[in-house]
Scaffold this active site. Structure first.
Site: not given
Ligand code: NAD
Length: 300
Positions: A65-66, A99, A174, A249
């Site tokens: 999740l975000p 994260t 992280k 964030k």
């Molecule tokens: P994103 O915004 O693309 O995806 C997050 C998903 O979570 C969304 O589809 C949203 O609808 C869903 N969501 C939120 N609350 C929810 C709930 N209660 N139930 C079900 N679904 C829910 O984000 P992302 O890029 O996939 O990143 C996710 C995490 O990974 C974050 O913490 C980010 O910091 C970390 N991260 C991202 C990357 C990257 O390159 N994108 C790399 C490493 C770490």
């Protein structure tokens, strides 16, 4: 083969869940976004009607999740709403790969333990490319025995798995990494913008720096200059990838943490402010490598 519930199918969670499905695990996936669910359903992954339904009968629950508030609300509930922990059977292993703040991670892990549910924090590095290729790096906090239980599943999504320490330690590792990444992306953007302003070809300059002492991950895999790397978000209008607001964030988490332990992180603080300005200018949804635009004075 394990029965796995996967909650959060965004840029990272989607391809991670798909890799588990392809590896033969019985995945029940869920996201609040219908579009995210449809994308995965199109790949043959079973979509559950709700998070509660996804965890029914699951041996392992994974969340991606975000931010902290989403993880806390999902597992612990609030506003009179029951959290997901109430629906997860004792003995289940929960892996949170989002994260988030180490303190939130520890709070949720403690509540899980109170219900006989093991939980590890396992944030990742490697970007969307690593999520798709199954080559992520996992930074794990929690009990060593729980990590060993998770390892066969993590190995289907990642190439490197590190045990950083007890609950929350994966999150601390992280944010240290992402603070460095945030600073490196700005520095790489500055250097490329300077070279281009002097008439250099960004492809040639990138290759020179990549093989010189300025070489870093941004130059290897994630060049911020459009047209240098076909697969990088910069060449796709900065769509997808790792959002500016997610980097903001993480840099905020690093600053909170630095304040708590009285660490000096001057470049981390400056980086947070530059990404904040970029976000305020309306670019929070673009990939974080679009910080190049701010550096080039095209950020407005
Ligand atoms: P994103 O915004 O693309 O995806 C997050 C998903 O979570 C969304 O589809 C949203 O609808 C869903 N969501 C939120 N609350 C929810 C709930 N209660 N139930 C079900 N679904 C829910 O984000 P992302 O890029 O996939 O990143 C996710 C995490 O990974 C974050 O913490 C980010 O910091 C970390 N991260 C991202 C990357 C990257 O390159 N994108 C790399 C490493 C770490």
């Amino acid at each position: 083969m394990s029965k796995i519930a996967f909650i959060g199918l965004g840029n990272m969670g989607g391809p991670m869940a798909l890799n588990l499905h392809k590896a033969g695990h019985a995945v029940a996936a869920f996201d609040l976004s219908a579009a995210a669910c449809q994308k995965l359903a199109g790949e043959g992954v079973r979509i559950a009607a709700s998070a509660d339904a996804a965890v029914d009968g699951a041996e392992i629950v994974i969340s991606m999740l975000p931010a902290s508030q989403h993880v806390e609300a999902l597992f612990l509930g609030g506003d009179g709403r029951e959290g997901l922990l109430a629906h997860i059977a004792a003995g289940t292993l929960v892996i949170d790969s989002s994260t988030i703040a180490a303190a939130t991670s520890r709070k949720v892990a403690k509540a899980a333990a109170g219900r006989g549910i093991a939980m590890i924090d396992a944030p990742v590095s490697g970007g969307t490319g690593g999520a798709i290729a199954g080559t992520l790096t996992f930074m794990v906090g929690g009990e060593a025995a729980d990590l060993e239980r998770a390892r066969p599943v993590l190995e289907k999504m990642g190439a490197n798995i590190f045990h950083a320490g007890g609950a929350g330690a994966g999150q601390t590792a992280k944010i240290c990494n992402n603070m460095l990444l945030g600073v490196l992306m700005i520095g790489t953007s500055e250097a490329l913008a300077l070279g281009v302003a002097n008439g250099l070809d960004p492809k040639v300059l990138s290759e020179i720096m990549r093989r010189s002492s300025g070489g870093n991950w941004a130059l290897e895999k994630y060049n911020p200059m459009p047209g240098v790397m076909d697969a990088a978000p910069a060449s796709k209008g900065y769509a997808g990838g790792f959002g500016t607001d997610l980097m903001l964030k993480d840099l905020g988490l690093a600053q909170e943490n630095a304040t708590a332990v009285k660490a000096a992180t001057p470049l981390g603080g400056m980086a947070r402010n530059l990404y904040a300005a970029h976000s305020l200018a309306g670019h929070g949804g673009l990939d974080f490598s679009s910080i190049l635009r701010l550096v080039q004075g095209k950020g407005g």
